[in-house]
Design an enzyme around this catalytic site. Structure first.
Site, PDB file in Angstrom:
ATOM      1  CE  LYS A  22      37.472  38.212  42.048  1.00  0.00           C
ATOM      2  NZ  LYS A  22      39.385  37.744  41.849  1.00  0.00           N
ATOM      3  CB  THR A  25      38.903  33.587  42.509  1.00  0.00           C
ATOM      4  OG1 THR A  25      38.746  34.432  44.257  1.00  0.00           O
ATOM      5  CG2 THR A  25      38.520  31.847  42.938  1.00  0.00           C
ATOM      6  CD  GLU A  75      42.044  37.262  40.691  1.00  0.00           C
ATOM      7  OE1 GLU A  75      41.538  38.127  41.498  1.00  0.00           O
ATOM      8  OE2 GLU A  75      42.105  36.072  41.128  1.00  0.00           O
TER       9      GLU A  75
END
Ligand SMILES: CC(=O)Nc1ccn([C@@H]2O[C@H](CO)[C@@H](O)[C@H]2O)c(=O)n1
Length: 106
Positions: A22, A25, A75
């Site tokens: 990941k 954000t 993500e």
């Protein structure tokens, strides 16, 4: 505005962040004041427990309607999953901010 001195993530994303799966954000305007190059501690949203440090690489405005497969990949989820999640965290919000980061080791 007071500069942010830490950023929180839901605990369920901790493993994805620590493994490097990941790397972005998506946040609302309240968290858009981060500056590229800035290094900051990452804590869990639930307990405020520190689990790593990150360096901010870029902060870019991004509309909900512009979310694509590449964002979802960064993500570590599918695009439908990502849209559902954002809809839950930020109901009805169109203006998001894409924050790219790298994990700082050691
Ligand atoms: C208080 C608060 O808003 N906390 C948030 C907000 C967002 N996120 C994650 O960022 C990505 C896109 O939103 C998804 O992976 C989200 O789960 C998070 O972990 N914690």
């Amino acid at each position: 505005m007071t500069p942010m001195s830490s950023i929180s993530f839901f605990e369920r994303f901790e493993a994805d962040i620590l493994s490097g799966r990941k790397t972005i954000t998506l946040r609302d305007e309240s968290e858009s004041g981060l500056v590229p190059g800035q290094e900051l501690p990452v804590v869990t949203f639930e307990q405020g427990r520190w689990f790593c440090d990150i360096r901010i690489l870029a902060v870019t405005p991004l509309a909900f309607s512009e979310l694509d497969e590449e964002h979802a990949r960064a993500e570590n989820m599918s695009l439908p999953e990502l849209k559902l999640l954002i809809g839950e965290i930020y109901p009805g919000l169109e203006q998001l901010y894409l924050i790219r980061f790298e994990l700082l080791k050691g």
